[in-house]
Design an enzyme around this catalytic site. Sequence first.
Site, mmCIF file in Angstrom:
data_model
loop_
_atom_site.group_PDB
_atom_site.id
_atom_site.type_symbol
_atom_site.label_atom_id
_atom_site.label_comp_id
_atom_site.label_asym_id
_atom_site.label_seq_id
_atom_site.Cartn_x
_atom_site.Cartn_y
_atom_site.Cartn_z
ATOM 1 N N GLU A 318 47.235 20.039 30.405
ATOM 2 C CA GLU A 318 47.044 20.908 31.574
ATOM 3 C C GLU A 318 48.374 21.076 32.318
ATOM 4 O O GLU A 318 48.615 22.099 32.940
ATOM 5 C CB GLU A 318 45.970 20.323 32.518
ATOM 6 C CG GLU A 318 45.302 21.382 33.378
ATOM 7 C CD GLU A 318 44.090 20.858 34.140
ATOM 8 O OE1 GLU A 318 43.015 21.445 34.013
ATOM 9 O OE2 GLU A 318 44.229 19.858 34.878
ATOM 10 N N HIS A 347 40.860 4.441 9.145
ATOM 11 C CA HIS A 347 39.749 4.735 8.236
ATOM 12 C C HIS A 347 39.155 6.101 8.523
ATOM 13 O O HIS A 347 38.017 6.379 8.150
ATOM 14 C CB HIS A 347 38.689 3.641 8.362
ATOM 15 C CG HIS A 347 39.280 2.293 8.076
ATOM 16 N ND1 HIS A 347 39.387 1.779 6.804
ATOM 17 C CD2 HIS A 347 39.879 1.401 8.903
ATOM 18 C CE1 HIS A 347 39.991 0.602 6.869
ATOM 19 N NE2 HIS A 347 40.308 0.360 8.124
ATOM 20 N N LYS A 451 36.735 30.161 33.886
ATOM 21 C CA LYS A 451 35.761 30.029 34.979
ATOM 22 C C LYS A 451 35.236 31.407 35.373
ATOM 23 O O LYS A 451 34.039 31.598 35.589
ATOM 24 C CB LYS A 451 36.410 29.374 36.206
ATOM 25 C CG LYS A 451 36.622 27.890 36.055
ATOM 26 C CD LYS A 451 37.121 27.319 37.375
ATOM 27 C CE LYS A 451 37.604 25.897 37.217
ATOM 28 N NZ LYS A 451 38.379 25.428 38.355
HETATM 29 O O1 LIG Z 1 38.396 17.913 41.511
HETATM 30 P P1 LIG Z 1 37.929 19.291 41.272
HETATM 31 O O2 LIG Z 1 38.409 20.246 42.315
HETATM 32 O O3 LIG Z 1 36.429 19.336 41.131
HETATM 33 O O4 LIG Z 1 38.557 19.807 39.928
HETATM 34 C C1 LIG Z 1 38.282 19.203 38.697
HETATM 35 C C2 LIG Z 1 39.239 19.665 37.641
HETATM 36 O O5 LIG Z 1 39.181 21.071 37.496
HETATM 37 C C3 LIG Z 1 40.487 21.593 37.305
HETATM 38 O O6 LIG Z 1 40.880 22.196 38.482
HETATM 39 C C4 LIG Z 1 40.525 22.583 36.206
HETATM 40 O O7 LIG Z 1 39.499 23.497 36.332
HETATM 41 C C5 LIG Z 1 41.325 20.374 37.015
HETATM 42 O O8 LIG Z 1 42.664 20.600 37.237
HETATM 43 C C6 LIG Z 1 40.689 19.378 37.898
HETATM 44 O O9 LIG Z 1 41.068 18.076 37.591
#
Ligand SMILES: O=P(O)(O)OC[C@H]1O[C@](O)(CO)[C@@H](O)[C@@H]1O
Length: 517
Positions: A318, A347, A451
């Site tokens: 990321e 293995h 998203k």
């Molecule tokens: O802590 P949050 O805001 O729920 O985000 C969870 C995760 O989602 C992300 O923003 C990626 O969608 C990550 O970088 C982060 O760790």
Amino acid sequence: MSNWQTYNKSLTRYSDLGLSIDLSLMDIKNSFYTEMQPKVDRALKDMADLEAGAIANPDEGRMVGHYWLRNADLAPNDTIKAQVNEPIAAVKEFSDKVLSGKITPPTGGRFENLLLIGIGGSALGPQFVYHALGADSKLTTYFFDNTDPAGIDTTLKQIASSLNKTLVLVVSKSGGTAETRNGMLEAQEFFEANKVDFSKHAVAITGEGSKLFKYATSNNWLTIFPMEDWVGGRTSIMSTVGLVPAALQGIDIDGFLAGAQQMDARTRSTNVPDNAAMQLALAWYHAGNGKGEKDMVILPYKDSLSLFSKYLQQLVMESLGKEHDLDGNVVNQGIAVYGNKGSTDQHAYVQQLRDGVKNFFATFVEVRKGRNGESIEVDPGTTSADYLQGFLRGTRSALYESDRNSITISINEVTPFTLGLLIALYERAVSFYASLVNINAYHQPGVEAGKAAATSFLEILNQVRGALTGWEKTADDIAEATDNSPEDVYHALIHLAANNEATQSEGATPAEDTFEI
Ligand SMILES: O=P(O)(O)OC[C@H]1O[C@](O)(CO)[C@@H](O)[C@@H]1O
């Protein structure tokens, strides 16, 4: 030079900390270090600026302060210093009260379980720490790290009989992540259905003012721990995100923070041979020509570290997987990370590592101490720990003989301190590598695309639900009625059929399948 001489020359050893990093099998020539020096100088300067509070995440206009979490004196002002120190004191006070029975479940007795609901950086760190150090945990810990209802049900089944002794941590920096919100709602519903007051069991870890913050406040949850804007999700393990669960599990959080602080201090060295994090970043650069051409295979030879690769997947991929560099050029950077544990992987996929496509470098993580206590002899004079060491050394040599490079990181044992060392080593190597290849390690614009697409699909799904009236509709019928793509509509229909909201009659092709309520 003999291998032995190369080894002696290629080792960065922090004897007092109990960690060393051996690059002797990476085949790095001295000239590489000379060529890289200008980039190294810049990376060291970037790190110094970042630690001093520069806006190291230019796209989001944010400071990047995870190094302050283990040394508040580094924080650029008193407000941030307090944002580091006060939560640590609050975490200790809260965990002491829970573990000593001053904070109890409303029905009496003590909390026995912890259910952590989070995803990505709000779950991976706590999962890794619990797996590595939680053998004697004070609270048996469970996780919801997805919106998979079947996974949620499996976990709920495990805690059902002791639900009234279960403390719930809902962790989300943004406080708006869908999977985490869904998990929270599912848990709340289950508690209420079992006549357990969720709010008296629930704790939030989130940014001030977030949706989760407001929800926890208006529902009078037990408490809320803050998460600051200057801590990124994937580097939040030493913030309240990692410290609250660890302290509740009885893990020595001071030792954990101290390990990271020591690694930070050592890897501020401007002398490359003494700087393990810079050495690691340079080795990654060398292996993949600064373009991520080789995958990073993480092989810890210790069961308790088997989630390390999963944890590093987010930290590395990321952070480094970026389309543009800092000057706006398209670079499509990144390093792919995978792995599980040795010798188990021997293995499974080590066959391909040894003989197959040569697209990786391995990182062996060696833990010198086998176990606490006595060992039996599994062969005359030989223990299981001897075998583990033998397999590590053997696999490392076998890979090198077939021209596959590897790094070996050695620690004495897995403790809060050494885990702090390891995590800080990788956090800093990622920061350095990002500077070496000129990218922003601290944003994640790509995640937003998935998203947004998920949100549009949910809208289509609801439109399809509304339009599915009457008999025997095809995907094309409903696509026309709702003005959506037939393929999206088809997948929505299949989903409804699989979840008993519709029946499906299969035709010769998906286009000829019919659906009805
Ligand atoms: O802590 P949050 O805001 O729920 O985000 C969870 C995760 O989602 C992300 O923003 C990626 O969608 C990550 O970088 C982060 O760790």
